[in-house]
Enzyme design. Sequence first.
Site, PDB file in Angstrom:
ATOM      1  N   TRP A  11       0.829  -1.215   0.000  1.00  0.00           N
ATOM      2  CA  TRP A  11       0.000   0.000   0.000  1.00  0.00           C
ATOM      3  C   TRP A  11       0.860   1.260   0.000  1.00  0.00           C
ATOM      4  O   TRP A  11       0.342   2.372   0.011  1.00  0.00           O
ATOM      5  CB  TRP A  11      -0.911   0.026   1.232  1.00  0.00           C
ATOM      6  N   ASP A  12       2.194   1.084  -0.014  1.00  0.00           N
ATOM      7  CA  ASP A  12       3.083   2.242   0.141  1.00  0.00           C
ATOM      8  C   ASP A  12       2.898   3.302  -0.939  1.00  0.00           C
ATOM      9  O   ASP A  12       3.347   4.439  -0.783  1.00  0.00           O
ATOM     10  CB  ASP A  12       4.550   1.793   0.162  1.00  0.00           C
ATOM     11  N   GLU A  42       0.748  -3.971  11.936  1.00  0.00           N
ATOM     12  CA  GLU A  42       0.928  -5.412  11.693  1.00  0.00           C
ATOM     13  C   GLU A  42       1.238  -6.199  12.957  1.00  0.00           C
ATOM     14  O   GLU A  42       1.326  -7.420  12.907  1.00  0.00           O
ATOM     15  CB  GLU A  42       2.074  -5.612  10.703  1.00  0.00           C
ATOM     16  N   LYS A  94       2.643  -1.272  15.952  1.00  0.00           N
ATOM     17  CA  LYS A  94       3.875  -1.123  15.172  1.00  0.00           C
ATOM     18  C   LYS A  94       3.978   0.280  14.585  1.00  0.00           C
ATOM     19  O   LYS A  94       5.032   0.880  14.524  1.00  0.00           O
ATOM     20  CB  LYS A  94       3.862  -2.150  14.040  1.00  0.00           C
ATOM     21  N   GLN A  95       2.834   0.777  14.093  1.00  0.00           N
ATOM     22  CA  GLN A  95       2.844   2.043  13.345  1.00  0.00           C
ATOM     23  C   GLN A  95       1.463   2.677  13.451  1.00  0.00           C
ATOM     24  O   GLN A  95       0.538   2.067  13.982  1.00  0.00           O
ATOM     25  CB  GLN A  95       3.182   1.767  11.891  1.00  0.00           C
TER      26      GLN A  95
HETATM   27  C1  BGC Z   1       4.946  -1.933   7.094  1.00  0.00           C
HETATM   28  C2  BGC Z   1       3.902  -1.852   6.024  1.00  0.00           C
HETATM   29  C3  BGC Z   1       4.568  -1.540   4.702  1.00  0.00           C
HETATM   30  C4  BGC Z   1       5.649  -2.556   4.407  1.00  0.00           C
HETATM   31  C5  BGC Z   1       6.396  -2.252   3.130  1.00  0.00           C
HETATM   32  C6  BGC Z   1       6.010  -2.926   6.695  1.00  0.00           C
HETATM   33  O1  BGC Z   1       7.018  -2.932   7.653  1.00  0.00           O
HETATM   34  O2  BGC Z   1       4.379  -2.350   8.315  1.00  0.00           O
HETATM   35  O3  BGC Z   1       2.962  -0.864   6.334  1.00  0.00           O
HETATM   36  O4  BGC Z   1       3.641  -1.551   3.670  1.00  0.00           O
HETATM   37  O5  BGC Z   1       6.571  -2.555   5.461  1.00  0.00           O
HETATM   38  O6  BGC Z   1       7.028  -1.026   3.193  1.00  0.00           O
END
Ligand code: BGC
Length: 832
Positions: free
Chosen positions: A387-388, A526, A646-647
């Site tokens: 989704w980046d 995540e 995590k984020q």
């Molecule tokens: C993040 C995701 C991201 C992925 C790729 C992961 O560590 O939690 O949000 O899409 O990295 O960058």
Amino acid sequence: MPAWTWTYEGYDPAEETLRESICTLGNGVFATRGAASETPAGEVHYPGTYAAGVYNRLTSRVGQGPGAREVENEDMVNLPDWLPLRYRMRPAGAPPGDWLTPDGPELRGHRQTLDMRHGTLTRETVYEDGAGRRLTVRHLRFVHMGDPHLALQRTEFTPEGWSGTLEVRSGIDGDVRNAGVPRYRDLAGHHLRDWRTGTAAEDTVTLTCRTNASGIHLALAARTRAGTHVPGTPVEGNGGSNGGGRNGNRRTRAVASPVPAEAVRTVTGERQVFQELSLPVRAGVTVFVDKTVALSTAREQAAEQDREVAQLAAEAADFGVLLAAHRRAWEGLWQRTPLEVRGRAGRILRLHRFHLLGTLSPHTAALDAGVPARGLHGEAYRGHVFWDELFVLPYLNLHFPEVSKALLGYRYRRLPAACRAAREKGLDGAMFPWQSGSEGREETQEMHLNPRSGRWLPDHSRLQHHVGSAVAYNIWRYWQSTGDRDFLVTQGAEMLWGIARFWSSLARFDPGLGRYRIRGVVGPDEYHDGYPDAPLPGLDDNAYTNATAAWVLARARETYALLPARERQLLCERLDLTEAERARWEEVSRLLHLPHHEGVISQFSGYERLAPLDWEGLRARYGDIRRLDRILEAEGDSPNRYQASKQADVLMLGYLFPPTELAALFTQLGYELDEARWHRTVDYYLARTSHGSTLSAVVHAWILARARRAEAWRYCEEALAGDVADLQGGTTGEGIHLGAMGGTLDLVQRGLPGLEVRDGALWLAPAPLPQLSKFAIGFRLAEYGEVKLRLRRNRVQVALSAASPRPLRVRVGRREMLVEPGTAPWVEVNGR
Ligand code: BGC
């Protein structure tokens, strides 16, 4: 350090993979890591070259004993290595010395500089053998931004204290595998087959091969020539930074010629092809070797492609001429992305722009490729598309809308695969994969390795269906920024409806709640992929998922209204979209459940029941606890048990939607979101987030700037330092974090100025940070042309190009004005 260069003094093997990523050169079609040309891949060096969209699928066995299983992975393929250029000294009357590398005992000095403005990488190395004989080597490399199939290196050698012969080996190494990520090394990594090596001309060698499952044909050719020039003239040849380009004599001196046949030996192996040159050298006189490489990838027409590539290398113009064209191409890109930020932040943002454009350039518009999360810079996440793009496309929309459109096209071409995926789950519409590669099917690995515990664990991140909303969001923002109605009413509408349909079919009405629920999903955080001890993975009522789903459903309806009658009818017939279904979209878009607790928005239902985490205790024991998931799993525990993210997850909503749009979205859903509730929610999750993704700092910088909080700058600094300081501990060496790079650029472009393009106007709501209140950005608005914004603490200047055909309506806070072409009025920012 000067504003446009990035320099590493001295050689540090422990830092080499990080520097290779930061010094990667790309042109949007392919990229090559900034690895030394003197050594093959090993523990210290990893020369990787990757082409956008070139993937291959392999099967591996993971785990041991009865738990062992076969897994399939699709990887972005490490292509044959075009860098090799080895050399050694053979002083007159003496045997040849060792092949020189920065790892050998002869190394006396090393310095490498990435010149961002010109897109070149320079390495200066000094060697000295046991007898005091020195060799100074200056190496300049570029991946051509003007001709996306070319890459060149010029290596200049100056002997001191000896004369004799310099032996040089230059060629292409097809004996490569994917081995850039230690965690994946036990997995299958040999992607190539059917190597053929040969020569296309006396000074040009060729290597072709194909990927062993996807059958993509790869063709490379390398021409090696040599020349001599007088010390003091620039290594770059004509077009050099100190004016060589205007000097006819220098041009002559810096032109390489074929090395006489008797001094060349071509060695063709099964997977490698080299030319060995013996160059006479004299103390104090500089010789140089130019290597011109052509590279191309194709699914068909192999024979024709081989001929073209061989010809491209063999007949390429001289180094200096190509370098000058390359620099012009970069200059053009910088002009299309004006950004003036002072100091360290400005330099890092320049680096981020450099890598964004090296991955996604105007050349990308001609490809079928997505936004690889780690750029074309390394093998982490296997080159997959997540989704980046949510953090990248809004930036590109205002500079290279044709690239954004092509990246949306990548999704559109995979819409049938997304619909198939939904059908296989018994759902309707389009379920875009969490990780996408060549085909658009789900590429997320089923097991992942925790390097801390050595255990292979089930990976449920594929339940992040919110990726579909990211696609929809990008479609909408692209349409708002560009006014590209043709796209919206065709591919855009079809995707939006597919995604809306998916959300509508996933949502189930809960009579007890009187609301629709989406259950069994994973949000952006995540670290939570299920409830503690629950038999099945997934969470219920993830607020981010539900709010964005409601937003998508509303946009799908809005698109319906925007479609011209005839197109609307045809599309409805083709997709079998009925009025009843649209009515359901409307209902779901109003009644999706957003859980709340303690006066804040809940990340998902039941978040409040999770245990508090002992942040201080863990920090005291482990120091850096960003990767809490790995730490807890290695302790036999799980982040699922704790209030620890995590984020940004809920807070992502403040990243995607400006305050008024977010409040309206909550109103649409029958909830109230006032400033106090939002601020409480921000505080709540800020205290519960470990920032284990580089995206987290970007989002927090963005929302805290708007919440006018002192901590905003800390997150901004963290977002900027993410890759250059490798904050996630060893991950940048495996590829840069493209989402965070795009996100920091967009923070300055849209975040701090509060910039929105909608309803035919430019909306600004500046939220400058004390540490970053003075900067300028420029962009292009369809129908208006160039716009430049200059921000100061309390004022903003909007300059509209004199070439603009019409005035631009601008709203700053509550003030509205018309900016005439060729004018640049300043406006006070209300209240500050
Ligand atoms: C993040 C995701 C991201 C992925 C790729 C992961 O560590 O939690 O949000 O899409 O990295 O960058």
